[in-house]
Design a protein around this motif. Structure first.
Motif, mmCIF file in Angstrom:
data_model
loop_
_atom_site.group_PDB
_atom_site.id
_atom_site.type_symbol
_atom_site.label_atom_id
_atom_site.label_comp_id
_atom_site.label_asym_id
_atom_site.label_seq_id
_atom_site.Cartn_x
_atom_site.Cartn_y
_atom_site.Cartn_z
ATOM 1 N N THR A 7 -2.892 -3.338 -1.654
ATOM 2 C CA THR A 7 -3.789 -3.340 -2.884
ATOM 3 C C THR A 7 -2.759 -2.679 -4.187
ATOM 4 N N ALA A 8 -2.517 -1.471 -3.766
ATOM 5 C CA ALA A 8 -1.954 -0.507 -4.634
ATOM 6 C C ALA A 8 -0.580 -1.180 -4.947
ATOM 7 N N THR A 9 0.281 -1.535 -3.761
ATOM 8 C CA THR A 9 1.431 -2.193 -4.230
ATOM 9 C C THR A 9 1.522 -3.434 -5.068
ATOM 10 N N ARG A 10 0.338 -4.383 -4.850
ATOM 11 C CA ARG A 10 0.376 -5.473 -5.781
ATOM 12 C C ARG A 10 0.364 -4.789 -7.338
ATOM 13 N N ILE A 11 -0.717 -3.973 -7.395
ATOM 14 C CA ILE A 11 -1.053 -3.300 -8.611
ATOM 15 C C ILE A 11 0.330 -2.891 -9.326
ATOM 16 N N ALA A 12 1.089 -1.838 -8.481
ATOM 17 C CA ALA A 12 2.257 -1.398 -9.035
ATOM 18 C C ALA A 12 3.349 -2.738 -9.351
ATOM 19 N N VAL A 13 3.489 -3.586 -8.442
ATOM 20 C CA VAL A 13 4.166 -4.778 -8.881
ATOM 21 C C VAL A 13 3.774 -5.340 -10.319
#
Length: 387
Positions: A177-183
């Motif tokens: 989830t954090a990676t998706r937000i960062a992307v």
């Protein structure tokens, strides 16, 4: 073989239970009349002995009642014939298995009730056996307590493994989830920068069209009208672009300074050096003019690499190499740190670099160098990209 293995895993223990019941009945039948044997009639003693272990066949559907039934049946039979239950060794093994299953129950209340039943049942069996000794009354019940404790320990270990697996799954989900937000954030940042560049380019185009239109003589009225239409369309597009930029910059500080590019690397090196990380800049090959968006992305890649080296790699020096090739632009940030410079403080520094590289169909790699330190490389194709 797989089907046989699966069947054994599912029904192997049930087969052992049935064999144990048969063995107990056969032992009573063959040894009936022994001095320490049961006193009840043979027709009763043989099936009654087998009945002690058979409730374990229902352990899957009745995980609490099935092992409890083993001890209840054994205790009740001891009131009919005190020597019947203890006549076979298999009966003691069945009692240990039932105690283990009760200790292994996930419900703590049921497990504790099971312990009480086990200890009470064991004491009852020993007391009703006319040949019991005081030592047996003291030693035998704790033996079944050990079986219950073994089941409890295994259950606690399984619960810890389940908790660890759940925490790992939750951490993985949070990371995804954090990676998706960062992307998403990085893509929004790239989009804002590109829209800024496009808006500037459209503004220049509109001004140039307007200047050309005003210089045309009145004899070229049709051409002037056509340029007027182009100018109006450009101004309309520019207005829409500015509204979009206003929405994209909502709540964020708008950068008024010109967007940086590779020609701004000297200033970046100076700033990073003042922050405590000496940096050397190397330019290989003849520099070429790049489109503003690509020039900005190349700058951001180098900037992110240096930021990671400064904050997270524990480096005391770094090198930047900008290599202009015939078909591509290669960027390299190398440091001598002991840590992996892979994050922006939130663990997603490389995500932003990867998104920028992906836009131009390039490639990137990041990892520890064989000689030590950390190396970040990015390759951006130049074919069709030169300004």
């Amino acid at each position: 073989m797989k089907r046989v293995t699966a069947l054994l895993r599912r029904y192997g223990f049930d087969v052992l239970i049935v064999l144990a019941a048969v063995e107990m009945a056969a032992e009573v039948a063959l040894r009936y009349g022994a001095p320490d044997g049961p006193t009840t009639p043979k027709w009763f003693a043989v099936p009654a002995t087998a009945l002690i272990v058979l409730p374990l066949l229902a352990r899957r559907r009745l995980p609490f009642a099935a092992p409890i039934a083993v001890w209840v049946v054994a205790a009740l039979l001891s009131f009919v014939d005190g020597r019947l239950v203890g006549f076979t060794t298999t009966a003691s093994v069945a009692g240990l298995v039932a105690a283990f299953l009760l200790g292994n129950l996930p419900d703590r209340v049921q497990a504790r009730v099971g312990l009480v039943v086990v200890l009470a049942g064991a004491a009852t069996l020993m007391y009703n056996n006319p040949s019991h000794t005081l030592g047996e009354l003291v030693v035998i019940p704790p033996m079944f307590l050990i079986g219950w404790l073994a089941g409890l320990a295994l259950r606690q270990r399984a619960a810890q493994a389940e908790d660890a697996e759940e925490r790992a799954a939750r951490a993985e989900q949070e990371r995804v989830t954090a990676t998706r937000i960062a992307v998403a954030e990085e893509r929004a940042r790239i989009a804002r920068e590109l829209h800024d560049i496009v808006a500037h380019s459209v503004s220049v185009m509109v001004l140039q069209v307007g200047a050309v239109r005003h210089r045309l003589p009145q004899s070229l009225a049709e051409d002037k009208d056509a340029l007027s239409d182009v100018e109006n369309a450009g101004r309309s597009a520019l207005a829409e672009m500015r509204r979009l930029l206003g929405a994209m910059h909502d709540g964020q500080q708008v950068e008024l300074a010109p967007q940086p590019g590779l020609n701004s690397l000297d200033a970046l090196v100076e700033r990073v050096g003042r922050a405590g990380l000496p940096v050397r800049l190397h330019v290989v090959g003849d520099s070429v003019s790049l489109p503003p968006a690509m020039d900005l992305s190349a700058y951001r890649i180098v900037q992110e690499g240096l930021t990671n080296s400064l904050k997270h790699a524990k480096a005391n020096s770094a090198d930047i190499t900008v290599r202009y090739g015939g078909d591509d632009l290669e960027l390299e940030v190398r440091d001598n740190g002991v840590g992996a410079a892979t994050s922006d403080g939130l663990g997603h520094g490389l995500v932003g670099i990867q998104e920028r590289v992906k836009i131009y169909g390039g490639e990137m790699s990041a990892g520890a160098a064989p000689e030590g330190g950390f190396v970040l490389t990015a390759r951006l194709p130049l074919e069709g990209q030169r300004a």
